[in-house]
Design a protein around this motif. Structure first.
Motif, PDB file in Angstrom:
ATOM      1  N   GLU A  29       0.826  -1.145   0.123  1.00  0.00           N
ATOM      2  CA  GLU A  29      -0.011  -0.193   0.010  1.00  0.00           C
ATOM      3  C   GLU A  29       0.780   1.206   0.048  1.00  0.00           C
ATOM      4  N   THR A  30       2.133   1.235   0.394  1.00  0.00           N
ATOM      5  CA  THR A  30       3.050   2.213   0.560  1.00  0.00           C
ATOM      6  C   THR A  30       3.665   2.570  -0.730  1.00  0.00           C
ATOM      7  N   VAL A  31       4.708   1.767  -1.022  1.00  0.00           N
ATOM      8  CA  VAL A  31       5.255   1.781  -2.624  1.00  0.00           C
ATOM      9  C   VAL A  31       5.521   0.266  -2.910  1.00  0.00           C
ATOM     10  N   GLY A  52      21.848  -1.754  -5.991  1.00  0.00           N
ATOM     11  CA  GLY A  52      23.184  -0.902  -5.692  1.00  0.00           C
ATOM     12  C   GLY A  52      23.316  -0.246  -4.412  1.00  0.00           C
ATOM     13  N   ARG A  53      22.660  -1.230  -3.443  1.00  0.00           N
ATOM     14  CA  ARG A  53      22.547  -0.384  -2.072  1.00  0.00           C
ATOM     15  C   ARG A  53      23.711  -1.086  -1.264  1.00  0.00           C
ATOM     16  N   PRO A  54      24.298  -0.221  -0.271  1.00  0.00           N
ATOM     17  CA  PRO A  54      25.421  -0.831   0.442  1.00  0.00           C
ATOM     18  C   PRO A  54      24.791  -1.940   1.437  1.00  0.00           C
ATOM     19  N   VAL A  61      11.736  -6.356   6.816  1.00  0.00           N
ATOM     20  CA  VAL A  61      11.016  -7.823   6.750  1.00  0.00           C
ATOM     21  C   VAL A  61       9.420  -7.680   6.794  1.00  0.00           C
ATOM     22  N   HIS A  62       9.041  -8.043   5.890  1.00  0.00           N
ATOM     23  CA  HIS A  62       7.498  -8.320   5.772  1.00  0.00           C
ATOM     24  C   HIS A  62       6.779  -9.473   6.475  1.00  0.00           C
ATOM     25  N   VAL A  63       5.848  -9.335   6.987  1.00  0.00           N
ATOM     26  CA  VAL A  63       5.295 -10.637   7.810  1.00  0.00           C
ATOM     27  C   VAL A  63       3.849 -10.559   7.455  1.00  0.00           C
ATOM     28  N   ASN A 111      21.648  -5.695  15.224  1.00  0.00           N
ATOM     29  CA  ASN A 111      21.289  -6.575  16.203  1.00  0.00           C
ATOM     30  C   ASN A 111      19.851  -6.214  16.464  1.00  0.00           C
ATOM     31  N   SER A 112      19.064  -5.516  15.507  1.00  0.00           N
ATOM     32  CA  SER A 112      17.589  -5.201  15.424  1.00  0.00           C
ATOM     33  C   SER A 112      17.118  -5.702  13.858  1.00  0.00           C
ATOM     34  N   VAL A 113      15.832  -5.586  14.079  1.00  0.00           N
ATOM     35  CA  VAL A 113      15.238  -5.953  12.762  1.00  0.00           C
ATOM     36  C   VAL A 113      13.958  -5.157  12.337  1.00  0.00           C
ATOM     37  N   GLU A 178       6.620   5.905   1.583  1.00  0.00           N
ATOM     38  CA  GLU A 178       7.109   4.834   2.407  1.00  0.00           C
ATOM     39  C   GLU A 178       6.421   4.903   4.095  1.00  0.00           C
ATOM     40  N   SER A 179       6.366   3.619   4.291  1.00  0.00           N
ATOM     41  CA  SER A 179       6.093   3.389   5.882  1.00  0.00           C
ATOM     42  C   SER A 179       6.701   4.542   6.723  1.00  0.00           C
ATOM     43  N   SER A 180       5.761   5.060   8.046  1.00  0.00           N
ATOM     44  CA  SER A 180       6.490   5.596   9.221  1.00  0.00           C
ATOM     45  C   SER A 180       7.174   4.520   9.817  1.00  0.00           C
ATOM     46  N   LEU A 192      12.094   7.286  13.246  1.00  0.00           N
ATOM     47  CA  LEU A 192      13.129   7.479  12.186  1.00  0.00           C
ATOM     48  C   LEU A 192      12.795   7.808  10.844  1.00  0.00           C
ATOM     49  N   ARG A 193      11.590   7.730  10.644  1.00  0.00           N
ATOM     50  CA  ARG A 193      11.126   8.150   9.374  1.00  0.00           C
ATOM     51  C   ARG A 193       9.412   8.403   9.152  1.00  0.00           C
ATOM     52  N   PRO A 194       9.167   9.564   9.126  1.00  0.00           N
ATOM     53  CA  PRO A 194       7.631  10.029   9.074  1.00  0.00           C
ATOM     54  C   PRO A 194       7.060   9.462   8.049  1.00  0.00           C
ATOM     55  N   ARG A 222      22.346   2.825  10.546  1.00  0.00           N
ATOM     56  CA  ARG A 222      22.338   3.263   9.018  1.00  0.00           C
ATOM     57  C   ARG A 222      20.821   3.109   8.321  1.00  0.00           C
ATOM     58  N   ALA A 223      20.402   4.092   7.832  1.00  0.00           N
ATOM     59  CA  ALA A 223      19.175   3.943   7.048  1.00  0.00           C
ATOM     60  C   ALA A 223      19.085   4.636   5.934  1.00  0.00           C
ATOM     61  N   SER A 224      18.793   4.042   4.843  1.00  0.00           N
ATOM     62  CA  SER A 224      19.037   4.790   3.519  1.00  0.00           C
ATOM     63  C   SER A 224      18.037   6.139   3.480  1.00  0.00           C
ATOM     64  N   GLY A 225      16.711   5.485   4.083  1.00  0.00           N
ATOM     65  CA  GLY A 225      15.660   6.784   3.913  1.00  0.00           C
ATOM     66  C   GLY A 225      16.040   7.826   4.764  1.00  0.00           C
ATOM     67  N   THR A 226      17.214   7.845   5.654  1.00  0.00           N
ATOM     68  CA  THR A 226      17.398   8.852   6.343  1.00  0.00           C
ATOM     69  C   THR A 226      18.592   9.679   5.930  1.00  0.00           C
TER      70      THR A 226
HETATM   71  O1  TXA Z   1       7.008   1.457   3.001  1.00  0.00           O
HETATM   72  C1  TXA Z   1       7.977   0.878   3.242  1.00  0.00           C
HETATM   73  O2  TXA Z   1       8.417   0.633   4.442  1.00  0.00           O
HETATM   74  C2  TXA Z   1       8.471   0.439   1.808  1.00  0.00           C
HETATM   75  C3  TXA Z   1       7.522  -0.887   1.432  1.00  0.00           C
HETATM   76  C4  TXA Z   1       8.367  -1.711   0.320  1.00  0.00           C
HETATM   77  O3  TXA Z   1       7.392  -1.882   2.617  1.00  0.00           O
HETATM   78  N1  TXA Z   1       9.854  -0.100   2.158  1.00  0.00           N
HETATM   79  C5  TXA Z   1      10.981   0.587   2.497  1.00  0.00           C
HETATM   80  O4  TXA Z   1      12.245  -0.181   2.570  1.00  0.00           O
HETATM   81  O5  TXA Z   1      10.906   1.599   2.283  1.00  0.00           O
HETATM   82  P1  TXA Z   1      13.382   0.842   2.253  1.00  0.00           P
HETATM   83  O6  TXA Z   1      14.649  -0.164   2.512  1.00  0.00           O
HETATM   84  O7  TXA Z   1      13.632   1.468   1.096  1.00  0.00           O
HETATM   85  O8  TXA Z   1      13.689   1.647   3.662  1.00  0.00           O
HETATM   86  C6  TXA Z   1      13.510   1.039   4.848  1.00  0.00           C
HETATM   87  C7  TXA Z   1      14.223   1.853   5.979  1.00  0.00           C
HETATM   88  C8  TXA Z   1      15.498   1.944   5.395  1.00  0.00           C
HETATM   89  O9  TXA Z   1      16.048   3.535   5.672  1.00  0.00           O
HETATM   90  C9  TXA Z   1      16.515   1.232   6.379  1.00  0.00           C
HETATM   91  O10 TXA Z   1      17.538   1.474   6.761  1.00  0.00           O
HETATM   92  C10 TXA Z   1      15.393   1.129   7.645  1.00  0.00           C
HETATM   93  O11 TXA Z   1      14.159   1.397   7.133  1.00  0.00           O
HETATM   94  N2  TXA Z   1      15.619   0.066   8.608  1.00  0.00           N
HETATM   95  C11 TXA Z   1      15.235  -1.422   8.254  1.00  0.00           C
HETATM   96  N3  TXA Z   1      15.899  -1.987   9.207  1.00  0.00           N
HETATM   97  C12 TXA Z   1      16.331  -1.064  10.247  1.00  0.00           C
HETATM   98  C13 TXA Z   1      16.838  -1.318  11.431  1.00  0.00           C
HETATM   99  N4  TXA Z   1      17.031  -2.694  12.043  1.00  0.00           N
HETATM  100  N5  TXA Z   1      17.383  -0.582  12.002  1.00  0.00           N
HETATM  101  C14 TXA Z   1      17.321   0.767  11.784  1.00  0.00           C
HETATM  102  N6  TXA Z   1      16.577   0.872  10.371  1.00  0.00           N
HETATM  103  C15 TXA Z   1      16.133   0.025   9.729  1.00  0.00           C
END
Ligand code: TXA
Ligand code: MG
Length: 330
Positions: A29-31, A52-54, A61-63, A111-113, A178-180, A192-194, A222-226
Motif C-alpha cells: 500500500e505504500t510503495v 546498488g545499495r550498501p 522484513v514483511h510478515v 542486532n535489530s530488525v 514509504e511507511s512510518s 526514524l522516518r515520518p 544506518r538507514a537509507s531513507g534517512t
Molecule cells: O513502505 C515501506 O517501508 C517500503 C515498502 C516496500 O514496505 N519499504 C521501504 O524500504 O521503504 P527501504 O529499504 O527503502 O527503507 C527502509 C528503511 C531504511 O531506511 C532502512 O535503513 C530502515 O528502514 N531500517 C530497516 N531495518 C532497520 C533497522 N534494523 N534499524 C534501523 N533502520 C532500519
C-alpha cells in the motif's frame, strides 16, 4: 515480466519464486518493494546487488501477521505491541531487537530488525502463501535503484529493473510514500522516518511521546531513507513559496524551458509557456503523498532540468511529504 496480482495462479507463482530464492517486485500500500526470502542469505544478497545499495543498510522484513513477529524479534516492548494492534496491517514499520539467529543479512548485520505487516491485499496473499511454505518473512526495500524515487506502480518497477525481474502488478499504491518507522529498541519510541501514520496518531496509540533520533546520544543505525539526499529525481528540485515561484516565473516570462512546476496554485495563463510543465499539487496531504513520486517520475520522463515545488504547509499531516521533498531537494 509483469504478472497480474488479481490472478490467484500468478500470486502463487510470485510466492513460489520468493520461496525458490528469486527476487520479486511486490506491491504494497505504500510503495512497491524489491522482495526476497528474508532468511535466505543468497536471495537477500541479490536485493543489495540489484539496487546498488550498501549491504550494511538494513532492509524491512514483511510478515503476514503480528503472529510472525516472534520468529524474528527477541522481545516486543509493551508500546510496540500497542502500535501493532492499532496500525497493523498498515504502513508502519517497527524496529525491534532481533533474534540472533534470524535474518542477519536482511538486517544488514544490526542486532535489530525492521518488521512490517502491509495492508495491501495482494501483498498479504503473497506473504500468507510464503508462510504456508515456511517462509515467515519477506525482506523488501523500495524497488528502485539506490537513492532514486520509490516506485508506486508496476510500470515504475519495470522501468527500474527491466523485463528480467518478475513483478506482481497490484495496481497503483494507495499511500504513495514509504511507511512510518518507529525504533522500539531504545526503551522509548523513536520516529526514524515520518509517513502517512502521523506522529500524533503514534503517540496516541502508545501513550508515549515520540523521541527524535537527533536527541539520542548513541549512534543511530544506518538507514537509507534517512540520508540527507534521497528520493531524488534526475532533475534538480527546488522548494519555493507560492510568492517566490510566482515572482521567478514572472521574471522568466514566456521563455521558460525544461521547467516543471508542482503547485496548488495554477500559474497565470500568460506564464504557461510551452517549456513549462505544470501539475496540480493536491491541497490535501494524503492525496499529495499518493501523487508525489509519480509526479517526480513524470517530470523526469519529460526531460525537464529543473523542478519547482511549492513548499507544503508546516502542519503535522504534511510531515511525511515534507520529509521526502526536503530529501529530493537536498
Ligand atoms: O513502505 C515501506 O517501508 C517500503 C515498502 C516496500 O514496505 N519499504 C521501504 O524500504 O521503504 P527501504 O529499504 O527503502 O527503507 C527502509 C528503511 C531504511 O531506511 C532502512 O535503513 C530502515 O528502514 N531500517 C530497516 N531495518 C532497520 C533497522 N534494523 N534499524 C534501523 N533502520 C532500519
Ligand atoms: Mg527506499
Amino acid at each position: 515480466m509483469i504478472i497480474s496480482g488479481s490472478n490467484p495462479a500468478h500470486v502463487q507463482q510470485a510466492a513460489d519464486a520468493l520461496c525458490a530464492g528469486e527476487l520479486l517486485g511486490l506491491p504494497t500500500e505504500t510503495v512497491y518493494g524489491l522482495a526476497a526470502d528474508a532468511s535466505n542469505e543468497t536471495a537477500v544478497a541479490k536485493i543489495f546487488q540489484a539496487k546498488g545499495r550498501p549491504s550494511n543498510h538494513p532492509l524491512i522484513v514483511h510478515v503476514a501477521s503480528a503472529d510472525s513477529v516472534k520468529k524474528f524479534a527477541s522481545e516486543v516492548p509493551d508500546f510496540a505491541q500497542k502500535l501493532m494492534v492499532q496500525f497493523w496491517p498498515g504502513p508502519l514499520t517497527l524496529i525491534l531487537p532481533r533474534r540472533e539467529e534470524m535474518a542477519a543479512a536482511a538486517a544488514g548485520g544490526q542486532n535489530s530488525v525492521g518488521l512490517r505487516c502491509p495492508s495491501h491485499s495482494v501483498a498479504l496473499e503473497v506473504l500468507n502463501a510464503c508462510a504456508a511454505k515456511g517462509v515467515w518473512g519477506v525482506a523488501a526495500p523500495s524497488a528502485n535503484l539506490f537513492g532514486r524515487v520509490s516506485p508506486t506502480s508496476a510500470a515504475h518497477v519495470h522501468s527500474e529493473f527491466g523485463e528480467a525481474l518478475l513483478i506482481l502488478d497490484g495496481g497503483e499504491c494507495e499511500v504513495g510514500i514509504e511507511s512510518s518507522i518507529v525504533d522500539c529498541t531504545r526503551g522509548v519510541p523513536v520516529l526514524l522516518r515520518p509517513g502517512q501514520i502521523s506522529r500524533t496518531q503514534i503517540e496516541q496509540a502508545c501513550g508515549l511521546k515520540l523521541v527524535n533520533p537527533e536527541t539520542l546520544s548513541s549512534e543511530a543505525p544506518r538507514a537509507s531513507g534517512t540520508l540527507e539526499s534521497h528520493y531524488a529525481p534526475t532533475a534538480k528540485v527546488r522548494l519555493m513559496s507560492t510568492a517566490d515561484w510566482q515572482k521567478a516565473l514572472q521574471a522568466l516570462g514566456p521563455h521558460t524551458q525544461n521547467l516543471a512546476l508542482w503547485s496548488v496554485q495554477k500559474p497565470a495563463h500568460e506564464l504557461m509557456g510551452a517549456g513549462l510543465f505544470w501539475r496540480a499539487m493536491p491541497a490535501n496531504a494524503t492525496q499529495a503523498a499518493h501523487d508525489l513520486f509519480g509526479v517526480l517520475r513524470d517530470f523526469d520522463a519529460r526531460g525537464v532540468r529543473t523542478i519547482w515545488i511549492e513548499t507544503p504547509p508546516h502542519t503535522p499531516d504534511w510531515e511525511g511529504v515534507r520529509d521526502r521533498l526536503n530529501r529530493a531537494a537536498a
